[in-house]
Write an enzyme that holds these catalytic residues in place. Sequence first.
Site, mmCIF file in Angstrom:
data_model
loop_
_atom_site.group_PDB
_atom_site.id
_atom_site.type_symbol
_atom_site.label_atom_id
_atom_site.label_comp_id
_atom_site.label_asym_id
_atom_site.label_seq_id
_atom_site.Cartn_x
_atom_site.Cartn_y
_atom_site.Cartn_z
ATOM 1 N N SER A 25 42.240 46.197 45.184
ATOM 2 C CA SER A 25 41.882 46.926 43.967
ATOM 3 C C SER A 25 42.030 46.056 42.718
ATOM 4 O O SER A 25 41.534 46.395 41.654
ATOM 5 C CB SER A 25 42.737 48.188 43.819
ATOM 6 O OG SER A 25 44.108 47.848 43.742
ATOM 7 N N CYS A 26 42.690 44.924 42.850
ATOM 8 C CA CYS A 26 42.825 43.986 41.728
ATOM 9 C C CYS A 26 41.464 43.383 41.396
ATOM 10 O O CYS A 26 40.530 43.463 42.189
ATOM 11 C CB CYS A 26 43.791 42.863 42.087
ATOM 12 S SG CYS A 26 45.481 43.405 42.381
ATOM 13 N N VAL A 27 41.385 42.775 40.235
ATOM 14 C CA VAL A 27 40.151 42.118 39.808
ATOM 15 C C VAL A 27 40.456 40.681 39.430
ATOM 16 O O VAL A 27 41.502 40.390 38.850
ATOM 17 C CB VAL A 27 39.507 42.869 38.614
ATOM 18 C CG1 VAL A 27 38.477 42.022 37.894
ATOM 19 C CG2 VAL A 27 38.862 44.168 39.089
ATOM 20 N N GLY A 88 38.135 45.062 42.634
ATOM 21 C CA GLY A 88 38.028 46.457 42.238
ATOM 22 C C GLY A 88 37.710 47.416 43.372
ATOM 23 O O GLY A 88 37.096 48.460 43.148
#
Length: 166
Positions: A25-27, A88
């Site tokens: 979910s990190c970018v 994401g």
Amino acid sequence: MVTIVQGDFAVSNDVHVVMSTILGSCVAVCLFDRQAKVGGMNHFLLATGGDANTADLKYGVNAMELLINKILRAGGDRRRLQAKIFGGARMTVHARDIGQSNGDFAQSFLEREGIPCLSQSLGGTLARRVQFTPTTGAARQMQITGSPPPETQVTRPRQAADITLF
């Protein structure tokens, strides 16, 4: 190979350097100035939050500002910066979509700052491995496949009348 972990960033003007990270979910935002042959990558966990006076890189705004400033100090020109965005993903169905928030933040930040985004790979449900060459802007993504984590049935706690105390 330079590995970028959560809440970190790196900048380089070395033609032999390739930056790599793994995202759920990190970018990760990859910024580069192709003419000056300098660029960098960040990896942030949350779009916003924390104290505005902190340099905590887990928050998008801090990660973006520090990455841009270091690229400029290394010889990049703000007017020539270009970006590529990755990550994401929605990694769980039970919580709010942090990945969507992170992707939206990265896109709006770049738009506000007038930095063109040449390509992006955001969303979905799979993790990604990203490799980025900061001097050329070349990037490649590999989706990490595998069986998704099993969904757990959410059970409601028993009502007080259903509990027998001894």
